[in-house]
Design an enzyme around this catalytic site. Structure first.
Site, PDB file in Angstrom:
ATOM      1  N   CYS A   1       0.810  -1.225   0.000  1.00 44.18           N
ATOM      2  CA  CYS A   1       0.000   0.000   0.000  1.00 44.18           C
ATOM      3  C   CYS A   1       0.847   1.281   0.000  1.00 44.18           C
ATOM      4  O   CYS A   1       0.549   2.230  -0.731  1.00 44.18           O
ATOM      5  CB  CYS A   1      -0.982  -0.010   1.162  1.00 44.18           C
ATOM      6  SG  CYS A   1      -0.290  -0.645   2.698  1.00 44.18           S
TER       7      CYS A   1
ATOM      8  N   HIS B   1      -2.035   6.600   4.290  1.00 43.12           N
ATOM      9  CA  HIS B   1      -0.614   6.554   4.636  1.00 43.12           C
ATOM     10  C   HIS B   1       0.056   7.822   4.099  1.00 43.12           C
ATOM     11  O   HIS B   1      -0.005   8.115   2.895  1.00 43.12           O
ATOM     12  CB  HIS B   1       0.072   5.335   3.992  1.00 43.12           C
ATOM     13  CG  HIS B   1      -0.395   4.016   4.532  1.00 43.12           C
ATOM     14  ND1 HIS B   1      -1.176   3.867   5.657  1.00 43.12           N
ATOM     15  CD2 HIS B   1      -0.153   2.742   4.084  1.00 43.12           C
ATOM     16  CE1 HIS B   1      -1.401   2.586   5.873  1.00 43.12           C
ATOM     17  NE2 HIS B   1      -0.794   1.887   4.938  1.00 43.12           N
TER      18      HIS B   1
HETATM   19  N1  LIG Z   1      -5.358  -3.003   5.018  1.00 41.05           N
HETATM   20  C1  LIG Z   1      -4.567  -2.470   4.082  1.00 41.05           C
HETATM   21  O1  LIG Z   1      -4.317  -1.244   4.042  1.00 41.05           O
HETATM   22  C2  LIG Z   1      -3.940  -3.329   3.012  1.00 41.05           C
HETATM   23  C3  LIG Z   1      -3.286  -2.707   1.968  1.00 41.05           C
HETATM   24  C4  LIG Z   1      -2.685  -3.478   0.976  1.00 41.05           C
HETATM   25  C5  LIG Z   1      -2.764  -4.838   1.055  1.00 41.05           C
HETATM   26  N2  LIG Z   1      -3.395  -5.450   2.093  1.00 41.05           N
HETATM   27  C6  LIG Z   1      -3.458  -6.908   2.111  1.00 41.05           C
HETATM   28  O2  LIG Z   1      -4.797  -7.292   1.794  1.00 41.05           O
HETATM   29  C7  LIG Z   1      -5.137  -8.482   2.491  1.00 41.05           C
HETATM   30  C8  LIG Z   1      -6.385  -8.216   3.334  1.00 41.05           C
HETATM   31  O3  LIG Z   1      -6.113  -7.181   4.271  1.00 41.05           O
HETATM   32  P1  LIG Z   1      -7.237  -6.585   5.236  1.00 41.05           P
HETATM   33  O4  LIG Z   1      -6.638  -5.378   5.821  1.00 41.05           O
HETATM   34  O5  LIG Z   1      -8.533  -6.488   4.517  1.00 41.05           O
HETATM   35  O6  LIG Z   1      -7.350  -7.749   6.358  1.00 41.05           O
HETATM   36  P2  LIG Z   1      -8.577  -8.081   7.351  1.00 41.05           P
HETATM   37  O7  LIG Z   1      -9.376  -6.867   7.620  1.00 41.05           O
HETATM   38  O8  LIG Z   1      -7.961  -8.799   8.494  1.00 41.05           O
HETATM   39  O9  LIG Z   1      -9.485  -9.109   6.510  1.00 41.05           O
HETATM   40  C9  LIG Z   1      -9.067 -10.427   6.223  1.00 41.05           C
HETATM   41  C10 LIG Z   1     -10.127 -11.146   5.419  1.00 41.05           C
HETATM   42  O10 LIG Z   1      -9.656 -12.466   5.121  1.00 41.05           O
HETATM   43  C11 LIG Z   1     -10.578 -13.433   5.666  1.00 41.05           C
HETATM   44  N3  LIG Z   1      -9.775 -14.556   6.180  1.00 41.05           N
HETATM   45  C12 LIG Z   1      -8.935 -14.552   7.231  1.00 41.05           C
HETATM   46  N4  LIG Z   1      -8.345 -15.770   7.366  1.00 41.05           N
HETATM   47  C13 LIG Z   1      -8.857 -16.553   6.394  1.00 41.05           C
HETATM   48  C14 LIG Z   1      -8.677 -17.904   6.021  1.00 41.05           C
HETATM   49  N5  LIG Z   1      -7.828 -18.714   6.667  1.00 41.05           N
HETATM   50  N6  LIG Z   1      -9.376 -18.383   4.945  1.00 41.05           N
HETATM   51  C15 LIG Z   1     -10.239 -17.593   4.289  1.00 41.05           C
HETATM   52  N7  LIG Z   1     -10.471 -16.297   4.590  1.00 41.05           N
HETATM   53  C16 LIG Z   1      -9.786 -15.779   5.637  1.00 41.05           C
HETATM   54  C17 LIG Z   1     -11.356 -12.714   6.745  1.00 41.05           C
HETATM   55  O11 LIG Z   1     -12.613 -13.344   6.876  1.00 41.05           O
HETATM   56  P3  LIG Z   1     -13.523 -13.258   8.209  1.00 41.05           P
HETATM   57  O12 LIG Z   1     -13.857 -11.810   8.416  1.00 41.05           O
HETATM   58  O13 LIG Z   1     -14.685 -14.070   7.819  1.00 41.05           O
HETATM   59  O14 LIG Z   1     -12.703 -13.830   9.325  1.00 41.05           O
HETATM   60  C18 LIG Z   1     -11.465 -11.316   6.140  1.00 41.05           C
HETATM   61  O15 LIG Z   1     -12.485 -11.300   5.162  1.00 41.05           O
HETATM   62  C19 LIG Z   1      -3.893  -8.867   3.306  1.00 41.05           C
HETATM   63  O16 LIG Z   1      -3.120  -9.780   2.567  1.00 41.05           O
HETATM   64  C20 LIG Z   1      -3.165  -7.550   3.459  1.00 41.05           C
HETATM   65  O17 LIG Z   1      -1.783  -7.706   3.679  1.00 41.05           O
HETATM   66  C21 LIG Z   1      -4.003  -4.720   3.073  1.00 41.05           C
END
Ligand SMILES: NC(=O)c1ccc[n+]([C@@H]2O[C@H](COP(=O)([O-])OP(=O)(O)OC[C@H]3O[C@@H](n4cnc5c(N)ncnc54)[C@H](OP(=O)(O)O)[C@@H]3O)[C@@H](O)[C@H]2O)c1
Length: 355
Positions: A150, A242
């Site tokens: 990001c 950010h």
């Molecule tokens: N946040 C950011 O700014 C950002 C920026 C760039 C990239 N990313 C990347 O994008 C991805 C998601 O980030 P996020 O911030 O959205 O995370 P998050 O809020 O923690 O959401 C994670 C999602 O994945 C699901 N999940 C978790 N464990 C799982 C499993 N074992 N099998 C299937 N589904 C699962 C969760 O489902 P439940 O809710 O049903 O548990 C939820 O829908 C990550 O790889 C992160 O590094 C994030």
């Protein structure tokens, strides 16, 4: 034009919610499947999600039953395209399996970003990397295209317009929002009224990924951009956005006016093609003394579909061969869901998603 049915994996997370928001009424894509972890599977999306993406939860999506993030569920849904917002720990195996079943996978996760055949795409900068990966799919079934980290998304969009001046080195310090750590990433006790000068793996990604994005793809392999990038990353008690303090060393002197003009006039293929989520201006230059600010600038970008897709630059200060500036990127939109969606729009309109 028929819309491509898509699956959103990790749909209940912070990034997944922005996919759901941005896919509502999308001209190219329609949601065929919303997937979550075991926690959410079998529940209506509206009950499983803690909606934080702004506005109302799209009503059709809210009624959809959350499915497991399995290959079987994705195939059964009829999806041809997958948007992955899974944690890196779950993403690698799932994305590999989906690719091998012929699907086009656009991922936010870092699991496959280091793979030589997975492009790290910023659509305004290296659309050719996407084309190369997608065309290879005849041998491999489908393909995986990753977006960048990001903060890197913001840094890359600030550096791309400045590259013609000849960049020698880059130093960046980040002030990163809490949402960058995911829905359950940080305890309030650790971040409220505090700053934490460490984000695991982040400095390495900022140092490495510009090499991928600005590198060239040759027939015999990938040649990284050779410019060194030093990064220091800090988590700050900000909800979204950010902020980056960037110092660029050039081969010769670069004035503030010339740099501002290059940043403000920068356009890429998504703008030329008028893609639905493309901001008219990918970099917006603010001239006020105290901008950009997360509270004021995080939703920069127009038209409405591209809100949060523009990077905001400001506080340009030139000292001969060194230019210092600040930049701001919406981490879950331009740095995540929006970046993947824009890449997929590019793929769709270049005919890269057909059988
Ligand atoms: N946040 C950011 O700014 C950002 C920026 C760039 C990239 N990313 C990347 O994008 C991805 C998601 O980030 P996020 O911030 O959205 O995370 P998050 O809020 O923690 O959401 C994670 C999602 O994945 C699901 N999940 C978790 N464990 C799982 C499993 N074992 N099998 C299937 N589904 C699962 C969760 O489902 P439940 O809710 O049903 O548990 C939820 O829908 C990550 O790889 C992160 O590094 C994030």
């Amino acid at each position: 034009m028929n819309k491509y049915p898509v699956a959103v994996l990790g749909a209940t997370g912070l990034v997944g919610q922005h996919f759901v928001r941005m896919l509502e009424g999308h001209p190219d894509f329609e949601i065929a499947l919303l997937a979550g972890s075991e926690r959410s599977t079998g529940r209506p999306y509206a009950a499983a999600v803690e909606w934080t993406a702004g506005g109302d939860l799209p009503s059709q999506a809210g009624k959809t039953t959350v499915q497991p993030a399995s290959v079987e569920a994705v195939i059964a849904s009829g999806a041809r395209v997958v948007f992955s917002a899974l944690p890196a720990s779950a993403a690698g195996a799932a994305e590999d399996a989906l690719q091998s079943r012929g699907l086009a996978v656009f991922t936010n996760a870092s699991a496959r970003r280091g793979d030589p055949d997975v492009p790290v795409v910023v659509p305004e900068i290296n659309p050719d990397h996407l084309v190369r990966a997608a065309r290879r799919k005849t041998n491999r079934g489908g393909f995986i295209a990753a977006d960048s980290n990001c903060s890197t998304a913001g840094l890359a969009l600030l550096l791309a317009p400045l590259r013609p001046f000849g960049i020698r080195s880059v130093a960046v310090t980040t002030f990163q929002a809490i949402s960058g750590a995911g829905r359950r990433g940080l305890a309030a006790m650790d971040i409220a009224g505090n700053c934490v000068p460490f984000i695991r793996g982040e400095e390495e990604k900022l140092a490495r990924e510009p090499g991928r994005i600005f590198g060239t793809l040759e027939a015999d392999g990938f040649i990284p951009w050779p410019v060194p990038v030093r990064a220091s990353c800090c988590r700050v008690p900000v909800r979204e956005g950010h902020l980056l303090s960037v110092s660029v060393e050039f081969e010769g002197a670069v004035g503030e006016d010339a740099a501002a003009e290059a940043l403000a006039s920068f356009r890429g293929l998504p703008q030329e093609m008028g893609l639905p989520s493309a901001p008219e201006r990918p970099v917006i230059v603010r001239t006020e003394d105290n901008r950009p600010q997360p509270a004021l600038d995080v939703w920069a970008g127009s038209p409405a579909r591209a809100r949060g897709m523009a990077v905001t630059a400001g506080r340009l200060r030139s000292r001969g061969r060194i230019l210092d500036l600040f930049g701001l990127v919406h981490n879950t939109v331009r740095g995540a869901a929006g970046a993947c969606l824009l890449t997929a729009e590019l793929a769709a309109r270049q005919g890269l998603l057909h059988e």
